[in-house]
Scaffold this motif. Structure first.
Motif, PDB file in Angstrom:
ATOM      1  N   VAL A 177       1.511 -19.267  -4.975  1.00 26.07           N
ATOM      2  CA  VAL A 177       2.045 -18.661  -3.753  1.00 26.07           C
ATOM      3  C   VAL A 177       1.887 -19.614  -2.577  1.00 26.07           C
ATOM      4  N   SER A 178       0.748 -20.257  -2.491  1.00 28.23           N
ATOM      5  CA  SER A 178       0.495 -21.197  -1.390  1.00 28.23           C
ATOM      6  C   SER A 178       1.475 -22.362  -1.417  1.00 28.23           C
ATOM      7  N   PHE A 179       1.641 -22.981  -2.593  1.00 29.71           N
ATOM      8  CA  PHE A 179       2.581 -24.102  -2.697  1.00 29.71           C
ATOM      9  C   PHE A 179       4.012 -23.649  -2.443  1.00 29.71           C
ATOM     10  N   GLY A 180       4.373 -22.493  -2.969  1.00 27.56           N
ATOM     11  CA  GLY A 180       5.723 -21.976  -2.762  1.00 27.56           C
ATOM     12  C   GLY A 180       6.014 -21.684  -1.303  1.00 27.56           C
ATOM     13  N   MET A 181       5.049 -21.085  -0.617  1.00 28.76           N
ATOM     14  CA  MET A 181       5.238 -20.802   0.806  1.00 28.76           C
ATOM     15  C   MET A 181       5.338 -22.095   1.612  1.00 28.76           C
ATOM     16  N   LEU A 182       4.539 -23.076   1.268  1.00 28.11           N
ATOM     17  CA  LEU A 182       4.576 -24.358   1.975  1.00 28.11           C
ATOM     18  C   LEU A 182       5.927 -25.035   1.787  1.00 28.11           C
ATOM     19  N   ILE A 183       6.411 -25.066   0.572  1.00 28.76           N
ATOM     20  CA  ILE A 183       7.712 -25.679   0.309  1.00 28.76           C
ATOM     21  C   ILE A 183       8.827 -24.893   1.011  1.00 28.76           C
ATOM     22  N   GLY A 184       8.758 -23.553   0.954  1.00 27.98           N
ATOM     23  CA  GLY A 184       9.745 -22.722   1.639  1.00 27.98           C
ATOM     24  C   GLY A 184       9.709 -22.910   3.146  1.00 27.98           C
ATOM     25  N   LEU A 185       8.510 -23.074   3.690  1.00 23.68           N
ATOM     26  CA  LEU A 185       8.358 -23.314   5.134  1.00 23.68           C
ATOM     27  C   LEU A 185       9.003 -24.634   5.530  1.00 23.68           C
ATOM     28  N   ILE A 186       8.756 -25.669   4.765  1.00 18.24           N
ATOM     29  CA  ILE A 186       9.321 -26.984   5.086  1.00 18.24           C
ATOM     30  C   ILE A 186      10.843 -26.961   5.014  1.00 18.24           C
ATOM     31  N   LEU A 208      13.269 -16.755   5.691  1.00 17.22           N
ATOM     32  CA  LEU A 208      13.885 -16.679   4.373  1.00 17.22           C
ATOM     33  C   LEU A 208      13.188 -17.629   3.398  1.00 17.22           C
ATOM     34  N   GLY A 209      12.896 -18.832   3.845  1.00 16.46           N
ATOM     35  CA  GLY A 209      12.236 -19.822   2.996  1.00 16.46           C
ATOM     36  C   GLY A 209      10.836 -19.395   2.585  1.00 16.46           C
ATOM     37  N   ILE A 210      10.093 -18.817   3.526  1.00 19.63           N
ATOM     38  CA  ILE A 210       8.738 -18.363   3.199  1.00 19.63           C
ATOM     39  C   ILE A 210       8.793 -17.226   2.174  1.00 19.63           C
ATOM     40  N   LEU A 239      11.240 -16.495  -0.045  1.00 17.04           N
ATOM     41  CA  LEU A 239      11.667 -16.988  -1.357  1.00 17.04           C
ATOM     42  C   LEU A 239      10.615 -17.900  -1.974  1.00 17.04           C
ATOM     43  N   GLY A 240       9.971 -18.708  -1.146  1.00 13.90           N
ATOM     44  CA  GLY A 240       8.940 -19.601  -1.651  1.00 13.90           C
ATOM     45  C   GLY A 240       7.763 -18.855  -2.239  1.00 13.90           C
ATOM     46  N   SER A 241       7.349 -17.780  -1.583  1.00 12.39           N
ATOM     47  CA  SER A 241       6.228 -17.007  -2.132  1.00 12.39           C
ATOM     48  C   SER A 241       6.632 -16.291  -3.421  1.00 12.39           C
ATOM     49  N   SER A 242       7.872 -15.843  -3.498  1.00  8.55           N
ATOM     50  CA  SER A 242       8.343 -15.197  -4.728  1.00  8.55           C
ATOM     51  C   SER A 242       8.356 -16.167  -5.901  1.00  8.55           C
ATOM     52  N   SER A 291      19.639 -15.768  14.002  1.00 10.88           N
ATOM     53  CA  SER A 291      18.548 -15.597  14.960  1.00 10.88           C
ATOM     54  C   SER A 291      17.543 -16.727  14.777  1.00 10.88           C
ATOM     55  N   LYS A 292      16.700 -16.897  15.767  1.00 10.84           N
ATOM     56  CA  LYS A 292      15.710 -17.970  15.738  1.00 10.84           C
ATOM     57  C   LYS A 292      14.728 -17.723  14.586  1.00 10.84           C
ATOM     58  N   GLY A 293      14.467 -18.747  13.791  1.00 15.96           N
ATOM     59  CA  GLY A 293      13.529 -18.650  12.686  1.00 15.96           C
ATOM     60  C   GLY A 293      14.083 -17.972  11.452  1.00 15.96           C
TER      61      GLY A 293
END
Length: 150
Positions: free
Chosen positions: A125-134, A95-97, A99-102, A88-90
Motif C-alpha cells: 500500500v505504501s509503495f502503491g500510494m507513493l507511485i500514485g502520488l508521483i 485519483l493516483g493515490i 488507484l495506487g493504494s488499491s 478541480s485542483k488535485g
C-alpha cells in the motif's frame, strides 16, 4: 440559470446556513462557478454550461439539500471534465493515490507475501500510494500548465 444567477444563489445559501458541511458544499459550488465566470468561453459554450445548470434543477432542492447539491456538484464537475477537460485542483493526485493504494494491496499480497502478510500488505500500500502520488502530481502539473484546472 446563468452563471451569475447560480453564483448568487450559492452565495445566498452560504449566508443562510449554520451547518459547516452544507457551507462547504455551497462554497465549493460557488468557487467552481466563479472560476468559470473568469474564463473565456464562446457563446455556445456558455449556453451549454447554462443548459447544464438548468438541467441540475438547483432551485428545487428536496428535503436534504446538502445531499442533493453534493450530487449535483459531482454531476456538474463530471460534465465540465468530459466536455471542456476542466478538472478541480488535485484531481489526478487524489485519483493516483486511490488507484495506487488499491494496486498496492494486490502487490503486497502477491509479491511481498514473503514478509508477514500484514507487513507485505502495508509495504504494498505504501509503495502503491507513493507511485500514485508521483504520477498524479505530474499529471496535475501538466493540467495546470495547459490551464485546465478550476
Amino acid at each position: 440559470m446563468t452563471l451569475q444567477e447560480a453564483y448568487n444563489f450559492f452565495e445566498r445559501l452560504k449566508t443562510k446556513t449554520t451547518n459547516k458541511a452544507e457551507r462547504k458544499v455551497y462554497e465549493k459550488f460557488a468557487h467552481v462557478l466563479s472560476k468559470l465566470k473568469s474564463r473565456e468561453f464562446s457563446k455556445d459554450e456558455i449556453q451549454s454550461i447554462e443548459t447544464e445548470l438548468d438541467r441540475l434543477n438547483l432551485d428545487s432542492t428536496s428535503g436534504n439539500s446538502k445531499k442533493y447539491l453534493q450530487k449535483a456538484l459531482r454531476k456538474f464537475e463530471k460534465y465540465l471534465k468530459d466536455t471542456f477537460s476542466l478538472i478541480s485542483k488535485g484531481y489526478y493526485t487524489n485519483l493516483g493515490i486511490g488507484l495506487g493504494s488499491s494496486f498496492g494491496i494486490l502487490l503486497g499480497i502477491v509479491f511481498l507475501s514473503d514478509f508477514e502478510r500484514s507487513l507485505g500488505i502495508a509495504y504494498g500500500v505504501s509503495f502503491g500510494m507513493l507511485i500514485g502520488l508521483i504520477i498524479g502530481r505530474s499529471m496535475d502539473a501538466k493540467a495546470t500548465a495547459e490551464d485546465n484546472v478550476l
